[in-house]
Design an enzyme around this catalytic site. Structure first.
Site, PDB file in Angstrom:
ATOM      1  N   CYS B  86       5.042  -6.537  -6.072  1.00  0.00           N
ATOM      2  CA  CYS B  86       3.579  -6.535  -5.749  1.00  0.00           C
ATOM      3  C   CYS B  86       2.585  -6.289  -6.842  1.00  0.00           C
ATOM      4  O   CYS B  86       1.334  -6.705  -6.551  1.00  0.00           O
ATOM      5  CB  CYS B  86       3.342  -5.686  -4.785  1.00  0.00           C
ATOM      6  SG  CYS B  86       4.391  -5.607  -3.203  1.00  0.00           S
ATOM      7  N   CYS B 235      -0.239  -2.743   8.460  1.00  0.00           N
ATOM      8  CA  CYS B 235       0.796  -3.134   7.079  1.00  0.00           C
ATOM      9  C   CYS B 235       0.306  -4.581   6.742  1.00  0.00           C
ATOM     10  O   CYS B 235      -0.225  -5.414   7.512  1.00  0.00           O
ATOM     11  CB  CYS B 235       2.198  -3.313   7.704  1.00  0.00           C
ATOM     12  SG  CYS B 235       2.892  -1.696   8.388  1.00  0.00           S
ATOM     13  N   HIS B 359      -1.774 -10.443   1.203  1.00  0.00           N
ATOM     14  CA  HIS B 359      -0.925  -9.876   0.160  1.00  0.00           C
ATOM     15  C   HIS B 359       0.321 -10.856  -0.358  1.00  0.00           C
ATOM     16  O   HIS B 359       1.526 -10.542  -0.288  1.00  0.00           O
ATOM     17  CB  HIS B 359      -0.348  -8.704   0.408  1.00  0.00           C
ATOM     18  CG  HIS B 359       0.297  -7.719  -0.735  1.00  0.00           C
ATOM     19  ND1 HIS B 359       0.307  -8.109  -1.886  1.00  0.00           N
ATOM     20  CD2 HIS B 359       1.661  -7.262  -0.470  1.00  0.00           C
ATOM     21  CE1 HIS B 359       1.231  -7.246  -2.536  1.00  0.00           C
ATOM     22  NE2 HIS B 359       1.880  -6.802  -1.791  1.00  0.00           N
TER      23      HIS B 359
END
Lengths: 437, 437
Positions: B86, B235, B359
């Site tokens: 990430c 999330c 994301h």
């Protein structure tokens, strides 16, 4: 920019390491490099880690360097995971060099590790296919066929296999390149075999080499064909291994008791251009070596020992002129003359090169610098190039168009420098370099 | 070290881009960043390209950046392919920053691009699993269970799923972390929902956000559970997108007609330590932010706007104290007080953060800097943080032990600097930072 030195190198033997993991191989290389530098893990402030196929074979990507280094007890430091097909190792070195040159880090490591050999060789060949633009493999091949056709060379239908299930996908491209070079410059298959035989002899002198057995020119020519004019020993083998190098600054160097540093004079990194390059002096290796010579303040005539990316032996012939060691198109006769053999004018691939020392993708670029450092320190034993002072490494990776997707050239110099001054800077090599030898 | 500036940023909207390729998404981000910087492709001297899953989904790895940039007509320049789960985007920025800071390059680009969403979500979750030490996923989970047991927290057998076929593998770890934090510091599920609701409001003000819809605290609490105490909106979603930033030197900056530069005051990059961290001030984010504050010559009280890596909303609570914005363990009440909301004392994730802006792994770190640059230039429209002068971004990636495998912290400052002098350097934040607010 700050000075950067290589103070330690380590590598595993390149081989088919069926029973060893990437972590284990990388661990050996890192441990040896730290020992060679006479420093501890805690001295490292950063690491760059190169690998290309761990994800493909075992699902480990994203944090490859983190997991490998953590398995050795190396934590907390910044770890940059890089890959660039066959030139990932040099990408790691270039990153580490920028890290120290910038002033951000005093002591860092470049590591390359790869397990490429698979008992099902088609798996290994499939892994190699990702070194290109995977959705455009066929158009790339078609472009080659078209360009060769324009030069009067027709590739027969049964020699067109862009899926490459039975041989490395890059070897087809190499075969096409050689055919063009043979027609254009008169390069011969025998010259390819001369380069191959030479590198196998060099490899026989290197305890880290995958192949340590001499092969005669006749044996190379008689070996199983890959795709004309290439035979099996002319191509780099599938194999596994790891290599590591420790880079540091002037201030870190001063902290060491008995350093054996080698100075990095140049780290030049670049990518391919889209068009077909019909003159070696416009080829990526000429463009980049011009930049590297200027950075280093040296010219081809100053280089004493060279490692080049002979994924197929032909590359050495092409690179001999592109790097400025012989005239345009004369790489074949130049090799035949013995100039590039250990003991010759400009020994190339004294390690055995990719075709004999081996070529575990991510490790190769770092292993080339391992060889140069070993040579420049005078520690190369039977394969020592007498009095080697300045060394060059060229490492190519992948292909998108006609030339390599990426390439790196490093120039290193032994320390302390001899009292004789370096020769003046060679300007404009990138346009005239092929005339310098 | 040389000064480094960000002179242009670009990004796609983060979303489920089912009909668009990585090349296409990266192309939009790069084109926008070049336009924003008012420069051409030919001005770029190098690029760092972050991606984590192109190989997993489409077999394209090894030369990802080379193929993506070549598809936009960007050739010849050095391209470094990086990945770090990430945090790959920040790894790209750190590399680009070293490139300029070192003096090797005058103008370079950091690009992150990812397509993570898959209609078969188990594929996306499987892709995410490579953000850890894949052969040690079970031992890592067992270590968590053991450490929690020592703290009096038992994870029921039906909540142990290290194969993570039905949810992101990292969300289990986040859930364990929160349970420990709840027991240790009294953090509440409602506080998690407050952070989530705030970030969804922020996202509703951001035209680049994946979710642009407000959610009340009650709606967040009533949403489908992932693993207690996390619900789905707490999330980060699966999604696709790309972001790019152009970095340059002083001398390049002078060549521009109407630059809107933002100065990079710090680029700190590091990896996790192996042990369980029971005090936030020893946590990687505290260690790294201490380094970053020292590099930048500022302290937490100087920061006006913050982007943090809220892959789960809880991270924001944990990071609020680790970065020095509130006292140890008080991230929950701090968020509840409104301090981290747009208009509050220290607005966090005004972009919407990972849970609302989205994301797409490799793109996230670059997108955070996109937000900071937009804020520091005063171009953020409805979500503008009034008078923002200094911004911070924290980007974490993967996990091997108890904390992130890697993390980067960047601190940026708007230019030209206000006439008021910067506050004095905060020393020793890494050990005392939690007491500074």
């Amino acid at each position: 920019m700050r000075n950067v030195y290589i103070i330690g190198v380590g590598m595993t033997r390149f081989a088919k390491h069926l029973d060893r993991s990437i972590k284990d191989l990388a661990g050996e290389a890192v441990t040896d490099a730290l020992k060679d530098a006479d420093i501890g893990k805690k001295d490292l402030e950063g690491a760059w880690f190169a690998n290309s196929t761990w994800g493909f074979f075992e699902g480990q990507d994203q944090v490859r360097g983190h997991t490998a280094l953590a398995s050795m007890g190396i934590h907390e430091i910044p770890v940059t995971n890089v890959e660039s097909a066959c030139s990932g190792g040099s990408q790691a070195v270039h990153g580490a060099w920028l890290g120290v040159a910038s002033g951000a880090y005093e002591c860092v490591m470049a590591v390359g590790a790869e397990k490429l050999y698979n008992e099902d060789k088609t798996r290994s060949f499939k892994a190699l296919a990702a070194g290109t633009d995977v959705e455009n493999i066929r158009p790339m091949h078609e472009a080659w066929f078209q360009r060769l056709r324009e030069a009067g060379i027709e590739i027969p239908l049964d020699e067109r296999d862009e899926n490459n299930s039975a041989r490395g996908p890059m070897m087809d491209i190499y075969a096409y390149m050689v055919r063009w070079h043979m027609k254009t410059y008169g390069t011969t298959q025998r010259q390819l075999a001369v380069v191959t035989s030479k590198n196998h002899w060099h490899g026989s002198l290197n305890p880290k080499a995958q192949f340590q057995k001499e092969m005669s020119v006749e044996e190379v020519l008689a070996a199983r064909p890959v795709l004309y004019p290439l035979t099996v020993p002319m191509c780099a083998p599938l194999g596994d291994g790891a290599a590591a190098a420790v880079l540091c600054s002037d201030s870190f160097l001063k902290r060491l008791k008995s350093p054996r540093p080698v100075k990095v004079l140049a780290s030049a990194y670049g990518s391919g251009a889209p068009g077909f390059i019909d003159k070696s002096d416009k080829y990526i290796a000429a463009r980049l070596s011009g930049k590297a010579y200027n950075m280093a303040g040296v010219g081809p005539e100053d280089i004493d020992v060279v490692e080049v990316h002979d994924a197929a032996c032909f590359a050495e012939i092409k690179l001999s002129d592109a790097l400025g060691f012989c005239k345009l198109g004369e790489g074949g006769p130049f090799a035949e003359s013995g100039a590039t053999t250990l003991g010759g004018k400009i020994p190339i691939n004294v390690s055995g090169g990719l075709i004999s020392r081996g070529h575990p993708l991510g490790a190769t670029g770092v292993a080339q610098l391992h060889e140069l450092v070993t040579q420049l320190r005078g520690e190369a034993g039977k394969r020592q190039v007498e009095g080697a002072r300045i060394g060059m490494a060229e490492n190519g990776g992948g292909t998108i168009y006609f030339e390599e997707a990426s390439m790196a050239i490093h120039i290193l110099e032994r320390m302390p420098r001899r009292s004789s001054a370096r020769k003046p800077k060679v300007l404009g090599h990138s346009s005239t370099g092929n005339e310098t030898c």
